[in-house]
Motif scaffolding. Sequence first.
Motif, PDB file in Angstrom:
ATOM      1  N   ALA A 141       0.861  -1.182   0.000  1.00  0.00           N
ATOM      2  CA  ALA A 141       0.000   0.000   0.000  1.00  0.00           C
ATOM      3  C   ALA A 141       0.898   1.233   0.000  1.00  0.00           C
ATOM      4  CB  ALA A 141      -0.885  -0.003   1.236  1.00  0.00           C
ATOM      5  N   THR A 174       1.358   4.786   0.967  1.00  0.00           N
ATOM      6  CA  THR A 174       0.710   5.662   1.946  1.00  0.00           C
ATOM      7  C   THR A 174       1.770   6.460   2.702  1.00  0.00           C
ATOM      8  OG1 THR A 174      -0.408   5.630   4.112  1.00  0.00           O
ATOM      9  CG2 THR A 174       0.519   3.545   3.384  1.00  0.00           C
ATOM     10  N   ALA A 186       3.622  -1.478   3.627  1.00  0.00           N
ATOM     11  CA  ALA A 186       3.168  -0.117   3.328  1.00  0.00           C
ATOM     12  C   ALA A 186       4.407   0.746   3.168  1.00  0.00           C
ATOM     13  CB  ALA A 186       2.288   0.405   4.445  1.00  0.00           C
ATOM     14  N   VAL A 210      -4.899  -1.709   4.420  1.00  0.00           N
ATOM     15  CA  VAL A 210      -3.483  -1.711   4.840  1.00  0.00           C
ATOM     16  C   VAL A 210      -3.228  -2.868   5.806  1.00  0.00           C
ATOM     17  CG1 VAL A 210      -1.644  -0.317   5.860  1.00  0.00           C
ATOM     18  CG2 VAL A 210      -3.449   0.807   4.528  1.00  0.00           C
ATOM     19  N   GLU A 211      -4.185  -3.083   6.729  1.00  0.00           N
ATOM     20  CA  GLU A 211      -4.001  -4.115   7.758  1.00  0.00           C
ATOM     21  C   GLU A 211      -4.137  -5.538   7.237  1.00  0.00           C
ATOM     22  OE1 GLU A 211      -6.591  -3.664  11.119  1.00  0.00           O
ATOM     23  OE2 GLU A 211      -5.708  -1.717  11.624  1.00  0.00           O
ATOM     24  N   GLY A 254       3.479   4.712   5.578  1.00  0.00           N
ATOM     25  CA  GLY A 254       4.282   3.513   5.367  1.00  0.00           C
ATOM     26  C   GLY A 254       5.734   3.690   5.779  1.00  0.00           C
ATOM     27  N   ALA A 276      -2.973  -5.661   2.305  1.00  0.00           N
ATOM     28  CA  ALA A 276      -1.569  -5.380   1.974  1.00  0.00           C
ATOM     29  C   ALA A 276      -0.657  -6.150   2.927  1.00  0.00           C
ATOM     30  CB  ALA A 276      -1.301  -3.884   2.079  1.00  0.00           C
ATOM     31  N   GLU A 310      -8.553   1.627   6.466  1.00  0.00           N
ATOM     32  CA  GLU A 310      -7.396   1.051   7.155  1.00  0.00           C
ATOM     33  C   GLU A 310      -7.335  -0.476   7.043  1.00  0.00           C
ATOM     34  OE1 GLU A 310      -5.151   3.138   8.112  1.00  0.00           O
ATOM     35  OE2 GLU A 310      -3.777   1.678   9.005  1.00  0.00           O
TER      36      GLU A 310
END
Length: 215
Positions: A84, A86, A128, A121-122, A89, A125, A118
């Motif tokens: 991801a 971001t 990050a 991402v958690e 990251g 992915a 979120e």
Amino acid sequence: MRIDVFTLVPHAYAWLTEQRPVAAVLGTELELRLFNYRDTTPLRAGQVDDEPYGGGAGMVLRVDVVAAALDAAYDAESPGPVIALTPKGRPLTQAVIEELAAEPALTLLSARFEGFDERIVEHLATDAISVGPYVLSNGDLPAMVVLDAVARRLPGALAEGSGELESFSEELDGGLEYPHYTRPAEFRGWAVPEVLLSGDHGRIEAWRREMVKVT
Ligand SMILES: C[S@@+](CC[C@H](N)C(=O)[O-])C[C@H]1O[C@@H](n2cnc3c(N)ncnc32)[C@H](O)[C@@H]1O
């Protein structure tokens, strides 16, 4: 290697694919696939983002939309690292680029507006990455940064010898490369360092080593 990018603007990557180093390795060392979240969104009218729970400005990229895009691309296949892009990251460095370039496949997830739900991402992915401590409008410039920097590390991307002695490389102990000069030897009174005109390769090499800046 294969790099898959999930984005809302696949056409934006056209320029990058026409330039070296990406153009030089595309179809040989690099397979690049561009996926548009809209093509697989389970929502009506191509919707991909939604208002944030709890209120506030902006729109958030939905987890079900990204999951549908990944499922459609990979089915039961393992995609390899899913990154991801971001600002939250881990910072992108040359060491991270070397690590990514050694992977057989990478997946890059781009977001826009307020960013990712979120849970993307958690749970979707595996990594990050941030391209720096500042906020861009979307993850496509960061994805292109990763693509360009990784492509440079692939065989055949650069002219022989031009990829080794670079800033942050092992050959320069991670330091910043020595300065370069070309013709004219003098311009507005600004002279090229005499040693570079000497033809003495030993002295030139020693001067260059001295000019490498330790970071
Ligand atoms: C406007 S930004 C969202 C910023 C987010 N609301 C925050 O404050 O951290 C929209 C998207 O652009 C991308 N982006 C922006 N800045 C970035 C950076 N420094 N590194 C990597 N991606 C970035 C990310 O995909 C992000 O979700």
